[in-house]
Write an enzyme that holds these catalytic residues in place. Structure first.
Site, short mmCIF file in Angstrom:
data_model
loop_
_atom_site.label_atom_id
_atom_site.label_comp_id
_atom_site.label_asym_id
_atom_site.label_seq_id
_atom_site.Cartn_x
_atom_site.Cartn_y
_atom_site.Cartn_z
CG ASP A 1 -2.20 0.68 1.07
OD1 ASP A 1 -2.26 1.61 0.26
OD2 ASP A 1 -3.17 0.28 1.74
CG ASP B 1 -4.33 5.96 0.48
OD1 ASP B 1 -5.25 5.22 0.87
OD2 ASP B 1 -4.18 7.14 0.87
CD GLU C 1 -8.64 4.87 -1.25
OE1 GLU C 1 -9.51 4.69 -0.37
OE2 GLU C 1 -7.54 5.39 -1.01
CG HIS D 1 -7.94 -0.04 5.18
ND1 HIS D 1 -7.95 -0.30 3.83
CD2 HIS D 1 -7.53 1.25 5.31
CE1 HIS D 1 -7.53 0.76 3.17
NE2 HIS D 1 -7.27 1.72 4.05
CG ASP D 2 -10.37 3.38 4.50
OD1 ASP D 2 -9.83 3.50 5.62
OD2 ASP D 2 -9.83 3.77 3.45
#
Length: 554
Positions: free
Chosen positions: A108, A210, A252, A325-326
Site C-alpha cells: 500500500d 492510496d 483507490e 480497512h475503511d
C-alpha cells in the site's frame, strides 16, 4: 426481455486476471511479541493459513515508518519499516517466504501526502527558501483565521493549517499531520519514482495506490479528484517505474465512473492494472454522507454492478470487493450478521467472486467477521471516527444517533483484531490489544472455521479454486437476469459456448425468480451453493432466505 450477450474473445492471460487478493491490515492481523499490535513476524506465522485459503496475492496496508496519526497512512520514511511492525529484514523475509508459497505481496503506497514528520516536510517548514519548500502546497496568510479558501478536510475541519515558523498555510486533504505533496514539482515525481523502483527491485508484486486520483489536484480551482494533470502523471509514473515489470497496480479512486475507469485500466493507455471504484459502496450513504447510513437499494446496486461489468468488458478490468480497512464488515452491511450470518456471508461471496474482475478479500471476511458496537466513543481509535463524532455532536447531532451511525460505518468495524481462536484476545496477542476485540470471537474464529467443513472459510476456498479452474469465471461476458427484481441478484456468464448461471437471494424472505425462456428445463453442474440445489432448472425458481448457487449449464 433479455439483452443478447456481448461477443467475448479470449484475452492474453495476465497473472492477476485469475488471482484473488487478500488484504492484511497489519496492526490488527497477528501480534508476535505481545505488545498488542500486529506485526510482520505475525503475518509470517500465518502464511500457511493464507496458502490453505488459496489466495495468490497479499495487499499489505502500510508498514512504513510512521507516527501513526492515521495508522500508517501518514508515512515519515518510505524506505524503512515502523518499529511496531518489525524491521526491513522482516519485510524481506516476508517477501521471500510468501514467494515460496506462490503468494505475491503488493504494498500500500500513499503518495498524495506524507507525514508531517517526513524529512521533506521538516525541511520545508524551516524557511520559505528551503529546497524542499515546493515539495508541498503553501499559501500566504497571517494565521488569523483568514484561510486561503473554504475547502474542508476529509477528517473534519479546514484543509489549511497555519505554520507559525514560516507564516504560511499548508494544504492537507486529510489530517493536519498529513500535508499534501506538490505533484506539480518534478522533483517530487522523481523522488517518488525512485522510491517505487527501490521497492520493486526488492521483489514486491506491485502497489495499491492510496487516493491516487487526488495527485492531479488543482488546489486554487478547488479541484481535488480527477484533476487535469492526473492521467499524465500516472502515465509518467508507469513509464518510470512499473510499466515494464510484471506487477499488479490498483488505484483507490473514490469518484471514478466506468468512463474514467477505462482511462486508468485500459492496457493500451499504460496507466494501472485496475482501480477500486466505490459507486456500489456509497449507495448506502444518504446524500453521499457515510454518517447518514441507509438501506441498500438492491435494484440500484444491480444497475451499478451491471454497468461496470458491461462497460469494462473489453476496455479495462474490474476490482471486486465488499469491504476493506475503511469500510464496514460485509456480512453486517449487506447480509445478516445474526441468524443467517454464515449463510448470508456465503451468498455475498458467491455473488461477488463469480463476476468478472479480480476479487479482494479483507482479513476476517472469510470467517464472516461482523461489525462491532462499542458502547462509548472512548473505545474507538480511528481518527476519522473521533473527529467526525466531535464535529457533528458540536453541530447539534444527537450523540446517540451519531454513535449508531458509527456502529454501522466506522472504519474501526474492520480494524478490530483478527479472530484466530476462542482463547484470550482471540489468539491475536498475549498482551493488551491496541483496539478492543469484537466480543463475539468465541463464536467466530479461524480455529473453529478450519474444523468445520461447512464454514465460510471453505466456501471462500472453493470460490478461489473455481476461478483457477474455469476460464468462464475469468473471461466470460456478463448478462443480468431479471434486473428489476428487488431482492435477487442473478446473472449469466458466457464464454466459448459455456454458460454459468449465478443466483443470490439478498433477503431473509423466500423469493421467486423468473428465468428467461432459453434456460427453462436446462440442467447443469452445481459448482457452489449454500444449501442443496436441484440441477434441473424450472421457469420460476423458488429461493430460500439468502440462498445462492452457481450452475454450469449443460
Amino acid at each position: 426481455m433479455q439483452t443478447p450477450p456481448v461477443e467475448q474473445t479470449t484475452k492474453p492471460v495476465t497473472w492477476w486476471h485469475n488471482s484473488v487478493v487478500y488484504q492484511i491490515y497489519p496492526r490488527s492481523f497477528c501480534d508476535s511479541n505481545g505488545d498488542g499490535i500486529g506485526d510482520i513476524p505475525g503475518i509470517i506465522s500465518k502464511l500457511d493459513y493464507l496458502e490453505k485459503l488459496g489466495v495468490d496475492v497479499i495487499w499489505l496496508s502500510p508498514v512504513y515508518k510512521s507516527p501513526m496519526d492515521d495508522n500508517g497512512y501518514d508515512i515519515s520514511d518510505y524506505q524503512d519499516i515502523a518499529p511496531e511492525f518489525g524491521t526491513l529484514e522482516d519485510m524481506l523475509e516476508l517477501l521471500k517466504l510468501a514467494k515460496a508459497r506462490g503468494i505475491r505481496i503488493i504494498m500500500d503506497l500513499v503518495v498524495n501526502h506524507s507525514s508531517d514528520e517526513h524529512e521533506w516536510f521538516k525541511q520545508a517548514r524551516k524557511s520559505r527558501d528551503n529546497p524542499y519548500r515546493d515539495y508541498f502546497i503553501w499559501r500566504d496568510g497571517k494565521g488569523d483565521g483568514d484561510l486561503p479558501d473554504d475547502q474542508g478536510s476529509v477528517f473534519g475541519g479546514p484543509a489549511w493549517e497555519y505554520d507559525e515558523q514560516t507564516q504560511a498555510y499548508f494544504y492537507h486533504q486529510f489530517s493536519k499531520r498529513q500535508p499534501d505533496l506538490n505533484w506539480e514539482n518534478p522533483k517530487v515525481q522523481d523522488e517518488v519514482h525512485k522510491m517505487m523502483n527501490w521497492w520493486l527491485d526488492k521483489g514486491i508484486g506491485g502497489f495499491r495506490l492510496d487516493v491516487i486520483d487526488l495527485i492531479g489536484k488543482d488546489v486554487d480551482k478547488g479541484i481535488r479528484g480527477n484533476g487535469p494533470r492526473l492521467h499524465p502523471l500516472l502515465k509518467e509514473m508507469n513509464l518510470a517505474t512499473f510499466g515494464n515489470r510484471d506487477v499488479l497496480t490498483v488505484g483507490e479512486t473514490w469518484d471514478a465512473t466506468p468512463e474514467t475507469a477505462k482511462l486508468y485500466s485500459n492496457p493500451e493507455r499504460n496507466e494501472l492494472s485496475m482501480i477500486f471504484q466505490f459507486e456500489h459502496i456509497t449507495l448506502s450513504w444518504k446524500g453521499g454522507d457515510k454518517w447518514q447510513p441507509i438501506e441498500l437499494d438492491l435494484k440500484a446496486f444491480k444497475q451499478v454492478m451491471t454497468r461496470w461489468q458491461t462497460e469494462l468488458s473489453d476496455q479495462g478490468w474490474n476490482s471486486l470487493f465488499w469491504n476493506n480497512h475503511d469500510l464496514p464488515r460485509a456480512v453486517s452491511k449487506y447480509g445478516d450478521d445474526g441468524e443467517y450470518r454464515v449463510k448470508s456471508a456465503k451468498m455475498l461471496a458467491t455473488a461477488l467472486h463469480l463476476l468478472k474482475g479480480t476479487p479482494y478479500i479483507y482479513q476476517g471476511e472469510e470467517l464472516g467477521m461482523t461489525n462491532v458496537a462499542f458502547d462509548s466513543i472512548d473505545d474507538y481509535r480511528d481518527i476519522e471516527t473521533l473527529n467526525l463524532y466531535a464535529e457533528r455532536v458540536a453541530q447539534g447531532v444527537d450523540p446517540k444517533a451519531m454513535l449508531a451511525a458509527i456502529h454501522e460505518n466506522s472504519r474501526d468495524n474492520a480494524r478490530t483484531p483478527m479472530h484466530w481462536n476462542n482463547q484470550i484476545h482471540a489468539g491475536f496477542t498475549t498482551g493488551q490489544p491496541w483496539l478492543a476485540l469484537n466480543p463475539n470471537y468465541p463464536q467466530i474464529n479461524a480455529a473453529d472455521a478450519l474444523g468445520d467443513e461447512n464454514s465460510t472459510f471453505y466456501h471462500y476456498q472453493t470460490l478461489i479454486s473455481l476461478r483457477k479452474q474455469f476460464p468462464i469465471i475469468v473471461y466470460g461476458s456478463f448478462r443480468a437476469v431479471e434486473p428489476d427484481h428487488e431482492a435477487v441478484f442473478a446473472y449469466l456468464r458466457e464464454f466459448e459456448g459455456q454458460q454459468l448461471l449465478v443466483v443470490a437471494n439478498f433477503s431473509a424472505q423466500k423469493q421467486q425468480l423468473l428465468l428467461p425462456k432459453e434456460l427453462h428445463g436446462r440442467s447443469g453442474e452445481c459448482l457452489i451453493q449454500n444449501q442443496p440445489v436441484e440441477s434441473q432448472l424450472v421457469d420460476n425458481l423458488s429461493l430460500d432466505a439468502y440462498e445462492s448457487f452457481a450452475l454450469l449449464l449443460n
